[in-house]
Design an enzyme around this catalytic site. Structure first.
Site, PDB file in Angstrom:
ATOM      1  CG  ASP A  12      -1.769   1.206   1.359  1.00  0.00           C
ATOM      2  OD1 ASP A  12      -2.604   1.420   0.467  1.00  0.00           O
ATOM      3  OD2 ASP A  12      -1.607   1.958   2.343  1.00  0.00           O
ATOM      4  CD  GLU A  61      -2.426   2.555  -3.411  1.00  0.00           C
ATOM      5  OE1 GLU A  61      -3.416   3.283  -3.583  1.00  0.00           O
ATOM      6  OE2 GLU A  61      -1.827   2.468  -2.331  1.00  0.00           O
TER       7      GLU A  61
END
Length: 335
Positions: free
Chosen positions: A144, A197
Site C-alpha cells: 500500500d 500501489e
C-alpha cells in the site's frame, strides 16, 4: 460479519466459479479502528481477531488454495497509527518512527512513518511479510501507498518536509528498504508475488533490483483507471472529443508490468459505485456501459483486479460496516 470459517465455506467457491484466479484481502493484520479498513495496523504479525483465530485464518487461506485460488494480502509498511499501545514511542523514544515530524508524520492519515534507515525496523517489517508466508501460506502482497514511501514531500507543503542528503525529494532510505526487501523475498520465497500501489511515474518500479529497479512484480495502473472512468463519466455527446482518455494508456502500457485495477478506493467517500460513474440516461444503459468497461479491462494487456460487489454492479457505495447487496443477483439485469 462472517467469520474466517464461514467465509471459507462460501467465498472461495463463489470467486472460483466467476473465473477469477486470486482473492486479494484488504489488510487482515490486527488494527484498532475498523473504519481504517485495516490500513492503520498495530499488530503486523497477527490476523485480526474480529473474524476468528489465527488458525481459522489459515483455514480460510487453505480453502482458497483447495479450489485453485491464490491469496494476496494488502501489506502496509508505509505508516502506522499513533495509538500508545502500538509502535509509537515504543520504548519511550521514537524507536520505529522519526523524531522530526517533517520526516515522520503523515498529515493525510494522522499516522507515523517508519524509520527505514534503522536495520532493526527493516528487520521487523521483513519479518512481518515472511511470517504471513510461513504461517499462513499466502501467495503474495499488494504493498500500500508506495508513493508515500518514495517521496519525502508526499502530500506535504513547502517547509513541511526535509530534503535527502543529496538535496532531492526522494526518500533514499525507503528506496533502499524496498530493494533489500525484494532481494530477500526473491531469495527466500521466489514464487511470492509483490504488487505496488504506486501512483507516480517513478522509474523501474517493476524492474529487477540488479537492473536498478525496485523489484516489484507488478504495479497498479492508476493513470489508466482514472482516464477510462473519466471517459465513461463524460456525457455521451462530448465523448468524441475525449477518445484520448481511452487510448493514452497504450503509449506507456509496457513501461511497467501493470495491473488494471478498480479498487475499493474508487467506490467510497462520495465517489459512487462503478455503475453509478457511467454517464448514461437510464439504469439499463449504465449497466451496459459497465459491461463494456469490463470488456475493455479484460482485453487490455496486463493483469486485472476488480473490487467486490462490482462484479454484479452494486448501486450503492461500499460500506465497511455493511454487507454487499447480494439480493441484486436475483435480478436478471445484474446476473
Amino acid at each position: 460479519p462472517l467469520s474466517y470459517l464461514e467465509l471459507a465455506e462460501t467465498l472461495p467457491n463463489y470467486v472460483r466459479d466467476l473465473g477469477f484466479t486470486h482473492i486479494e484481502f484488504l489488510p487482515p493484520a490486527e488494527h484498532p479502528f475498523t473504519g481504517s479498513w485495516g490500513y492503520q495496523i498495530t499488530g503486523f504479525y497477527a490476523p485480526t481477531s474480529r473474524f476468528g483465530t489465527p488458525e481459522e485464518f489459515a483455514n480460510l487461506v487453505a480453502a482458497c488454495h483447495e479450489v485453485g485460488l491464490g491469496v494476496i494480502l494488502d501489506w502496509v509498511p508505509g505508516h502506522f497509527p499513533t495509538d500508545e499501545f502500538g509502535l509509537a514511542r515504543f520504548d519511550g523514544s521514537c524507536l520505529f518512527e522519526h523524531e522530526d515530524p517533517r520526516k515522520g508524520f503523515h498529515a493525510d492519515w494522522g499516522t507515523l512513518v517508519f524509520n527505514y534507515g534503522r536495520p532493526e525496523v527493516c528487520s521487523f517489517l521483513f519479518g512481518s511479510v515472511f511470517s504471513w508466508l510461513d504461517r499462513y501460506g499466502v501467495d503474495g502482497f499488494r504493498v500500500d501507498a508506495v508513493a508515500a514511501m518514495l517521496y519525502l514531500d508526499y502530500s506535504r507543503k513547502d517547509g513541511e518536509w526535509l530534503p535527502n542528503e543529496l538535496g532531492g525529494r526522494e526518500n533514499l532510505e525507503a528506496i533502499d528498504f524496498l530493494r533489500r526487501f525484494h532481494d530477500a523475498l526473491c531469495e527466500e520465497y521466489p514464487s511470492a508475488l509483490s504488487i505496488a500501489e504506486e501512483s507516480t511515474a517513478f522509474p523501474k518500479v517493476t524492474e529487477p533490483v540488479p537492473d536498478g529497479g525496485l523489484g516489484f512484480h507488478f504495479k497498479w495502473n492508476m493513470g489508466w483507471m482514472h482516464d477510462v472512468l473519466a471517459y465513461l463519466g463524460t456525457p455521451q455527446a462530448e465523448r468524441p472529443d475525449s477518445h484520448g482518455s481511452l487510448t493514452f494508456g497504450a503509449t506507456y502500457q509496457f513501461s511497467e508490468k501493470f495491473v488494471q485495477a478498480f479498487s475499493h478506493d474508487e467506490v467510497v467517500h462520495g465517489k459512487g459505485s462503478l455503475v453509478n460513474k457511467m454517464n448514461a440516461p437510464d439504469k439499463a444503459e449504465q449497466l451496459a456501459q459497465l459491461r463494456a468497461l469490463y470488456a475493455l479491462q479484460w482485453t487490455w494487456p496486463g493483469k486485472k483486479t476488480l473490487f467486490m460487489g462490482s462484479e454484479f454492479a452494486q448501486w450503492k457505495e461500499w460500506d465497511c460496516d455493511g454487507e454487499l447487496d447480494w439480493s441484486l443477483l436475483e435480478l436478471p439485469a445484474h446476473a
